[in-house]
Write a protein that holds these residues in place. Structure first.
Motif, PDB file in Angstrom:
ATOM      1  N   ASN A  70       6.754  25.482  10.545  1.00  0.00           N
ATOM      2  CA  ASN A  70       7.844  26.004  11.368  1.00  0.00           C
ATOM      3  C   ASN A  70       7.830  27.526  11.486  1.00  0.00           C
ATOM      4  OD1 ASN A  70       8.786  23.443  11.881  1.00  0.00           O
ATOM      5  ND2 ASN A  70      10.427  23.517  10.363  1.00  0.00           N
ATOM      6  N   ILE A  71       7.261  28.225  10.498  1.00  0.00           N
ATOM      7  CA  ILE A  71       7.186  29.693  10.604  1.00  0.00           C
ATOM      8  C   ILE A  71       5.855  30.159  11.203  1.00  0.00           C
ATOM      9  CG2 ILE A  71       8.792  30.026   8.693  1.00  0.00           C
ATOM     10  CD1 ILE A  71       6.370  30.940   6.997  1.00  0.00           C
ATOM     11  N   GLY A  72       5.033  29.201  11.616  1.00  0.00           N
ATOM     12  CA  GLY A  72       3.802  29.563  12.323  1.00  0.00           C
ATOM     13  C   GLY A  72       2.541  29.541  11.488  1.00  0.00           C
ATOM     14  N   MET A  73       2.632  29.062  10.235  1.00  0.00           N
ATOM     15  CA  MET A  73       1.431  28.950   9.414  1.00  0.00           C
ATOM     16  C   MET A  73       0.646  27.699   9.820  1.00  0.00           C
ATOM     17  SD  MET A  73       1.625  31.687   7.604  1.00  0.00           S
ATOM     18  CE  MET A  73       0.201  31.416   6.538  1.00  0.00           C
ATOM     19  N   VAL A  74      -0.668  27.842   9.929  1.00  0.00           N
ATOM     20  CA  VAL A  74      -1.543  26.763  10.376  1.00  0.00           C
ATOM     21  C   VAL A  74      -2.342  26.244   9.180  1.00  0.00           C
ATOM     22  CG1 VAL A  74      -3.450  26.126  11.902  1.00  0.00           C
ATOM     23  CG2 VAL A  74      -1.723  27.778  12.672  1.00  0.00           C
ATOM     24  N   ASP A  75      -2.294  24.942   8.969  1.00  0.00           N
ATOM     25  CA  ASP A  75      -3.092  24.296   7.926  1.00  0.00           C
ATOM     26  C   ASP A  75      -4.547  24.321   8.375  1.00  0.00           C
ATOM     27  OD1 ASP A  75      -4.481  22.354   6.377  1.00  0.00           O
ATOM     28  OD2 ASP A  75      -2.629  21.252   5.998  1.00  0.00           O
ATOM     29  N   PRO A 121       0.819  -1.218   0.000  1.00  0.00           N
ATOM     30  CA  PRO A 121       0.000   0.000   0.000  1.00  0.00           C
ATOM     31  C   PRO A 121       0.853   1.269   0.000  1.00  0.00           C
ATOM     32  CG  PRO A 121      -0.818  -1.568   1.616  1.00  0.00           C
ATOM     33  CD  PRO A 121       0.514  -2.084   1.151  1.00  0.00           C
ATOM     34  N   LEU A 122       0.400   2.264  -0.743  1.00  0.00           N
ATOM     35  CA  LEU A 122       1.087   3.554  -0.771  1.00  0.00           C
ATOM     36  C   LEU A 122       0.494   4.424   0.334  1.00  0.00           C
ATOM     37  CD1 LEU A 122       3.119   5.438  -2.128  1.00  0.00           C
ATOM     38  CD2 LEU A 122       1.306   6.153  -3.694  1.00  0.00           C
ATOM     39  N   ARG A 123       1.074   4.319   1.510  1.00  0.00           N
ATOM     40  CA  ARG A 123       0.583   5.081   2.658  1.00  0.00           C
ATOM     41  C   ARG A 123       1.682   5.201   3.720  1.00  0.00           C
ATOM     42  NH1 ARG A 123      -3.766   0.380   4.346  1.00  0.00           N
ATOM     43  NH2 ARG A 123      -2.249  -1.075   5.241  1.00  0.00           N
ATOM     44  N   LEU A 124       2.871   5.516   3.280  1.00  0.00           N
ATOM     45  CA  LEU A 124       4.007   5.617   4.185  1.00  0.00           C
ATOM     46  C   LEU A 124       4.069   7.003   4.828  1.00  0.00           C
ATOM     47  CD1 LEU A 124       7.123   6.210   1.954  1.00  0.00           C
ATOM     48  CD2 LEU A 124       4.918   5.670   0.983  1.00  0.00           C
ATOM     49  N   PRO A 125       4.629   7.109   6.024  1.00  0.00           N
ATOM     50  CA  PRO A 125       4.807   8.434   6.643  1.00  0.00           C
ATOM     51  C   PRO A 125       5.965   9.181   5.989  1.00  0.00           C
ATOM     52  CG  PRO A 125       5.668   6.716   8.093  1.00  0.00           C
ATOM     53  CD  PRO A 125       5.014   6.014   6.942  1.00  0.00           C
ATOM     54  N   VAL A 126       5.718  10.442   5.603  1.00  0.00           N
ATOM     55  CA  VAL A 126       6.747  11.261   4.957  1.00  0.00           C
ATOM     56  C   VAL A 126       6.692  12.674   5.530  1.00  0.00           C
ATOM     57  CG1 VAL A 126       7.654  12.182   2.777  1.00  0.00           C
ATOM     58  CG2 VAL A 126       6.502   9.950   2.798  1.00  0.00           C
ATOM     59  N   GLU A 127       7.849  13.206   5.891  1.00  0.00           N
ATOM     60  CA  GLU A 127       7.938  14.580   6.373  1.00  0.00           C
ATOM     61  C   GLU A 127       8.111  15.520   5.170  1.00  0.00           C
ATOM     62  OE1 GLU A 127       8.046  16.017   9.783  1.00  0.00           O
ATOM     63  OE2 GLU A 127       6.834  14.199   9.876  1.00  0.00           O
ATOM     64  N   TRP A 128       7.051  15.717   4.419  1.00  0.00           N
ATOM     65  CA  TRP A 128       7.132  16.554   3.222  1.00  0.00           C
ATOM     66  C   TRP A 128       7.634  17.942   3.605  1.00  0.00           C
ATOM     67  CZ3 TRP A 128       6.888  13.838  -1.034  1.00  0.00           C
ATOM     68  CH2 TRP A 128       6.140  12.656  -1.063  1.00  0.00           C
ATOM     69  N   PRO A 129       8.744  18.383   3.019  1.00  0.00           N
ATOM     70  CA  PRO A 129       9.447  19.566   3.524  1.00  0.00           C
ATOM     71  C   PRO A 129       8.678  20.878   3.382  1.00  0.00           C
ATOM     72  CG  PRO A 129      10.495  18.741   1.521  1.00  0.00           C
ATOM     73  CD  PRO A 129       9.508  17.716   1.942  1.00  0.00           C
ATOM     74  N   GLY A 130       7.853  21.020   2.332  1.00  0.00           N
ATOM     75  CA  GLY A 130       7.133  22.282   2.164  1.00  0.00           C
ATOM     76  C   GLY A 130       6.180  22.578   3.299  1.00  0.00           C
ATOM     77  N   SER A 131       5.353  21.605   3.642  1.00  0.00           N
ATOM     78  CA  SER A 131       4.399  21.811   4.730  1.00  0.00           C
ATOM     79  C   SER A 131       5.097  21.923   6.084  1.00  0.00           C
ATOM     80  CB  SER A 131       3.361  20.683   4.754  1.00  0.00           C
ATOM     81  OG  SER A 131       3.981  19.420   4.936  1.00  0.00           O
ATOM     82  N   VAL A 132       6.231  21.228   6.231  1.00  0.00           N
ATOM     83  CA  VAL A 132       7.008  21.342   7.477  1.00  0.00           C
ATOM     84  C   VAL A 132       7.543  22.764   7.632  1.00  0.00           C
ATOM     85  CG1 VAL A 132       9.107  20.598   8.660  1.00  0.00           C
ATOM     86  CG2 VAL A 132       7.613  18.900   7.589  1.00  0.00           C
ATOM     87  N   LEU A 133       8.088  23.328   6.547  1.00  0.00           N
ATOM     88  CA  LEU A 133       8.604  24.693   6.601  1.00  0.00           C
ATOM     89  C   LEU A 133       7.509  25.692   6.935  1.00  0.00           C
ATOM     90  CD1 LEU A 133      11.024  24.684   3.529  1.00  0.00           C
ATOM     91  CD2 LEU A 133      11.682  24.989   5.918  1.00  0.00           C
ATOM     92  N   LEU A 134       6.336  25.519   6.348  1.00  0.00           N
ATOM     93  CA  LEU A 134       5.224  26.422   6.642  1.00  0.00           C
ATOM     94  C   LEU A 134       4.819  26.331   8.112  1.00  0.00           C
ATOM     95  CD1 LEU A 134       3.053  25.887   3.435  1.00  0.00           C
ATOM     96  CD2 LEU A 134       4.323  27.950   4.053  1.00  0.00           C
TER      97      LEU A 134
END
Length: 333
Positions: free
Chosen positions: A241-246, A226-239
């Protein structure tokens, strides 16, 4: 409650600090595909929409009761077909459409990143950043390629590989340009919202929890893994880290129960210009972020075609290869 208009409430704090202004508005992000034109090359020919997709695009915006819309793949600046279809009371600044007066502050040369100020009420102004990151080297497609070659591939190594190879850090259509624009507004203590087609998943979706409990993201997976692995996608991590909330994930914190996938609505076999639908990856690449503890998310909904995924459904044929997202906010100032 009708949120097409701005309303103010004079709230007097118990500590005697004076009146506080409360604003509610609905913010939408929508990739409309090739400017809403005749996208016959990817299965969205005008003949399927009675001659034009513009009616359906405007209908989706109206049905979502959006007050502000950041559009990706918009029509040219010389064409106001969408603005005209939305009708009186709408403004356009670059690729941002609004019920309130708006001003384009910055646009990069390929207009994949724009900054627009929206005047909600007098001196009350919010800043909208509208971005469209590069679609190339989409990480989940890279993962598919590796799993086809070796279904027994170590998933930890696969996660690291797609995180690195799928990154889009530099240039006008990557992280850096977006982050710099946001940091400038945050430093100036501006009310700031980010909308866009990020063409990259979120680390808040590709989690260990989802890997253990979620469905396979690969529509028709031939590998048995199955394609469902945990990944720390860097774009959303960077957002983050600067305080942006999804905003969507803030409203729906369980990514298994509410994936919120915006990519991609189903399409027929042998659709020109597209991979077979069974080979698609289902993902949430269209997102909206907010910043600041004075912002409250009241609701977060996916707008799209009839089916289990969409919270708001237009009765007509869905006009894009992306679903849209609309967030209702309460902003105290």
């Amino acid at each position: 409650m009708n949120v097409f208009f701005l309303f103010l409430l004079g709230l007097i704090s118990t500590s005697g600090l004076g009146a506080q202004e409360v604003v509610q508005f609905r913010l939408m992000t929508f990739n409309i595909l090739q400017g809403g034109g005749n996208a016959k090359n990817v299965g969205f020919g005008n003949e399927l929409f009675g001659g034009s997709r513009i009616d359906e695009i405007a209908s989706a915006i109206k049905l979502a009761k959006a007050d502000v819309v950041g559009i990706q793949e918009d029509c040219s600046s010389k064409s106001n077909v969408i603005l005209n279809k939305l009708g009186d009371g709408w403004y356009r600044a670059g690729k941002v459409y609004s019920r309130f007066p708006s001003k384009l502050i910055y646009s990069n040369k390929d207009r994949s990143l724009e900054v627009v100020d929206i005047e909600l009420s007098g001196s009350r102004v919010v800043r909208i950043v509208n971005c469209h990151w590069w679609p190339n080297n989409y990480g989940p497609f890279l993962a598919q390629e590796k799993l086809r070659a070796n279904p027994q591939l170590d998933l930890n190594n696969l996660a690291k590989l797609v995180e690195e190879k799928g990154a889009r850090r530099g240039g006008t259509r990557g992280y850096r340009a977006t982050i710099e624009t946001l940091e400038d507004a945050i430093e100036k203590k501006r009310a700031i919202f980010l909308v866009g087609d990020f063409n990259e998943p979120s680390h808040l979706d590709w989690t260990e929890h989802y890997a253990q409990n979620g469905t396979d993201r690969w529509v028709d997976n031939p590998t048995g893994t199955p394609l469902r692995l945990p990944v720390e996608w860097p774009g959303s991590v960077l957002l983050e880290n600067i305080g942006m909330v999804d905003s969507f994930r803030h409203a729906h914190p369980n990514e298994v129960k509410k994936p919120g996938n915006t990519w991609t609505p189903p399409y027929p076999k042998e659709t020109p210009g597209r991979r077979p639908y069974g080979d698609q990856v289902l993902d949430r690449i269209d997102r909206i972020y907010h910043h600041g503890n004075k912002v409250k998310v009241l609701s977060a909904k996916v707008v799209g075609e009839k089916g289990e995924v969409s919270d708001i459904v237009i009765k007509r044929r869905w006009p894009s290869d992306h679903r849209a997202v609309v967030i209702e906010y309460e902003w105290k100032n």
